[in-house]
Every structure is written in structure tokens, then in C-alpha cells.
Design an enzyme around this catalytic site. Structure first.
Site, PDB file in Angstrom:
ATOM      1  N   PHE A 289      35.207  70.422  68.058  1.00 52.12           N
ATOM      2  CA  PHE A 289      35.124  72.867  67.425  1.00 52.12           C
ATOM      3  C   PHE A 289      35.550  72.477  69.576  1.00 52.12           C
ATOM      4  CE2 PHE A 289      31.396  73.686  70.361  1.00 52.12           C
ATOM      5  CZ  PHE A 289      30.549  71.578  70.209  1.00 52.12           C
TER       6      PHE A 289
ATOM      7  N   ASP B  14      23.671  75.007  77.258  1.00 52.58           N
ATOM      8  CA  ASP B  14      25.214  76.279  77.474  1.00 52.58           C
ATOM      9  C   ASP B  14      25.595  75.033  77.822  1.00 52.58           C
ATOM     10  OD1 ASP B  14      25.441  79.017  77.063  1.00 52.58           O
ATOM     11  OD2 ASP B  14      25.453  79.048  79.138  1.00 52.58           O
TER      12      ASP B  14
ATOM     13  N   ASP C   3      38.013  71.259  72.414  1.00 50.82           N
ATOM     14  CA  ASP C   3      38.183  69.366  72.466  1.00 50.82           C
ATOM     15  C   ASP C   3      39.325  69.147  72.177  1.00 50.82           C
ATOM     16  OD1 ASP C   3      35.591  69.006  72.652  1.00 50.82           O
ATOM     17  OD2 ASP C   3      35.027  69.143  69.673  1.00 50.82           O
TER      18      ASP C   3
ATOM     19  N   LYS D 209      32.711  60.650  71.090  1.00 52.82           N
ATOM     20  CA  LYS D 209      32.321  62.186  72.056  1.00 52.82           C
ATOM     21  C   LYS D 209      31.103  61.585  72.058  1.00 52.82           C
ATOM     22  CE  LYS D 209      32.804  66.774  71.703  1.00 52.82           C
ATOM     23  NZ  LYS D 209      32.664  67.847  71.642  1.00 52.82           N
TER      24      LYS D 209
ATOM     25  N   ASN E  91      25.480  77.585  66.385  1.00 48.55           N
ATOM     26  CA  ASN E  91      27.356  77.062  66.711  1.00 48.55           C
ATOM     27  C   ASN E  91      27.055  75.688  65.919  1.00 48.55           C
ATOM     28  OD1 ASN E  91      29.086  74.958  67.562  1.00 48.55           O
ATOM     29  ND2 ASN E  91      29.441  76.190  69.571  1.00 48.55           N
TER      30      ASN E  91
HETATM   31  P1  IMP Z   1      28.062  78.409  74.337  1.00 50.86           P
HETATM   32  O1  IMP Z   1      27.224  77.715  74.830  1.00 50.86           O
HETATM   33  O2  IMP Z   1      27.012  77.853  72.219  1.00 50.86           O
HETATM   34  O3  IMP Z   1      27.876  80.209  74.758  1.00 50.86           O
HETATM   35  O4  IMP Z   1      29.372  77.994  74.101  1.00 50.86           O
HETATM   36  C1  IMP Z   1      30.331  76.925  74.605  1.00 50.86           C
HETATM   37  C2  IMP Z   1      31.155  77.817  74.765  1.00 50.86           C
HETATM   38  O5  IMP Z   1      32.231  76.641  75.022  1.00 50.86           O
HETATM   39  C3  IMP Z   1      31.679  76.933  73.095  1.00 50.86           C
HETATM   40  O6  IMP Z   1      31.977  78.510  71.905  1.00 50.86           O
HETATM   41  C4  IMP Z   1      33.030  76.072  73.251  1.00 50.86           C
HETATM   42  O7  IMP Z   1      34.479  76.840  73.172  1.00 50.86           O
HETATM   43  C5  IMP Z   1      33.091  75.631  74.783  1.00 50.86           C
HETATM   44  N1  IMP Z   1      32.401  74.272  74.679  1.00 50.86           N
HETATM   45  C6  IMP Z   1      30.959  73.633  74.607  1.00 50.86           C
HETATM   46  N2  IMP Z   1      30.895  72.467  74.994  1.00 50.86           N
HETATM   47  C7  IMP Z   1      32.213  72.013  73.719  1.00 50.86           C
HETATM   48  C8  IMP Z   1      31.755  70.501  73.260  1.00 50.86           C
HETATM   49  O8  IMP Z   1      31.641  70.192  73.269  1.00 50.86           O
HETATM   50  N3  IMP Z   1      33.653  70.972  72.636  1.00 50.86           N
HETATM   51  C9  IMP Z   1      34.595  71.992  72.536  1.00 50.86           C
HETATM   52  N4  IMP Z   1      34.435  73.228  73.662  1.00 50.86           N
HETATM   53  C10 IMP Z   1      32.861  73.291  74.335  1.00 50.86           C
END
Ligand code: IMP
Length: 195
Positions: free
Chosen positions: A151, A69, A154, A174, A10
Site C-alpha cells: 500500500f 504514525d 510500497d 516485508k 488504514n
Molecule cells: P499515517 O501514519 O496514517 O499518517 O500514514 C502514513 C502514510 O505513510 C501512509 O498513508 C503511506 O503513504 C506512508 N506509509 C507508511 N508506512 C508505509 C508502508 O509500509 N508502505 C507504504 N507506505 C507507507
């Protein structure tokens, strides 16, 4: 701990993590940059998924590995999408995902717009030992998407004590208050004692 492999593909997250860790003199490389494969997130908690990823990449590379995560927990949706946040939006199209969330919230029985972003970091040493660091930021879901930066969700998240969304403020601002920023602060304290 001179080199850490960030167990993520990511780019938004990788950018945030690099900005915080590189000033400490730690070389940060990501699984994406090293063209390493993805790890399936089969856990049911943030901690389980973070551990799965960091332990996998520490074993594969022989370096320290850091995994994050995270997700958005919405009160009126009983904490969803939570650990399934990344999979909430179809094809990771978060513009659409945010519209879906607004729609779901408008149909929910509760009118409570409280939500929290949660982040769990897992740091695994080359010999396979893992430490966990957690961060959380409370806030609410805005009535509509606002802002172009950031992203994921947000543009819908207004942190407590602020009237703008995470997509309307700078990365520095942020990081100071975000779930990931808070978890990373705890990690930084730990790295300083380990260096
Ligand atoms: P993972 O931790 O890769 O499973 O993904 C976490 C998901 O949570 C991301 O794809 C976003 O949809 C959401 N997410 C986590 N942290 C943020 C952030 O700081 N801003 C916006 N969305 C977030």
C-alpha cells in the site's frame, strides 16, 4: 493485555499489525471495525501524532490502544513527505502520489535517491500511560513503480540489501525488515513482559 484497539482506519496497516500481534494471543480490533471516529493528526512529529491517536482511543474505549504514525522521508526532499505522507497523495490516491513523488524527485537539485520509512508506535494503557517504540528502514526510491502488493508508497521503495520494492515481496518478508515490523518487534518484547 488481552484486547488492543488499533487506532487506525488504514486497512493495509491494520492487516500488518494483526498478523504480528494475533499469534501472541492478543485480540486486535481496529477503530475502523468498531466504527470509531478519526483523530485529526495535528502534531508535527511522528511521536506526537501516534500519542494523539492512542491516548484518544484508550480514553474512548477503556482498553489498551495502539497507534502507528509512519511515513516516507526522502533525503533529496529534505525529509518530506515525512509526517505528511498520508496527505501527500490527492484523495489518498497513492498511484498518483507515487507519480508526483517521482516527478518531484526528478526536479530536485540533489540526485540522491536515499529514503527511509519511519514508524513510531504509541501504546496507551487503560489508565492513560503511553510507551513509545520506533522502527526505521533505510533504502532508496526506485526509478519507477514496481509490484502490485502493499500500500502507500510500497511500489517505489527499495529497502537496503534488496533489489525489489516493498510491493514485490510477500507480507512476511516485508514485516521482517520494515519500519513497522521493527517497531512491532520492540512492542512484542514489551507485551511479553507485561502478559
Ligand atoms: P499515517 O501514519 O496514517 O499518517 O500514514 C502514513 C502514510 O505513510 C501512509 O498513508 C503511506 O503513504 C506512508 N506509509 C507508511 N508506512 C508505509 C508502508 O509500509 N508502505 C507504504 N507506505 C507507507
Amino acid at each position: 493485555m488481552d484486547r488492543i484497539i488499533v487506532a487506525s482506519h488504514n486497512l493495509g496497516k491494520i492487516k500488518e499489525i494483526k498478523k504480528i500481534l494475533e499469534p501472541l494471543g492478543v485480540e486486535v480490533e481496529s477503530a475502523a471495525e468498531l466504527h470509531l471516529g478519526d483523530v485529526e493528526e495535528t502534531g508535527t512529529t511522528f511521536e506526537e501524532n501516534a500519542r494523539l491517536k492512542s491516548e484518544h482511543f484508550a480514553k474512548e474505549t477503556g482498553f489498551w490502544s495502539l497507534a502507528d504514525d509512519s511515513g516516507l522521508c526522502v533525503k533529496a526532499l529534505n525529509g518530506r513527505p515525512g509526517v505528511y505522507s498520508a496527505r501527500y497523495a490527492p484523495n489518498r490516491d497513492f498511484d498518483k502520489g507515487m507519480d508526483m513523488l517521482l516527478e518531484e524527485l526528478s526536479q530536485a537539485e540533489s540526485k540522491d535517491r536515499s529514503a527511509a520509512f519511519v514508524c513510531v508506535l504509541a501504546l496507551t494503557s487503560p489508565n492513560g500511560k503511553t510507551k513509545i517504540f520506533e522502527g526505521k528502514v533505510e533504502g532508496k526510491i526506485a526509478e519507477s513503480k514496481k509490484g502490485k502488493d502493499g500500500f502507500g508508497f510500497d511500489a517505489l521503495f527499495v529497502p537496503e540489501n534488496l533489489s525489489q520494492t516493498f510491493a514485490e515481496i510477500s507480507q512476511e518478508e516485508k514485516n521482517k525488515m520494515s519500519h513497522r515490523g521493527r517497531a512491532l518487534q520492540k512492542l512484542i518484547e514489551y507485551i511479553k513482559t507485561e502478559k
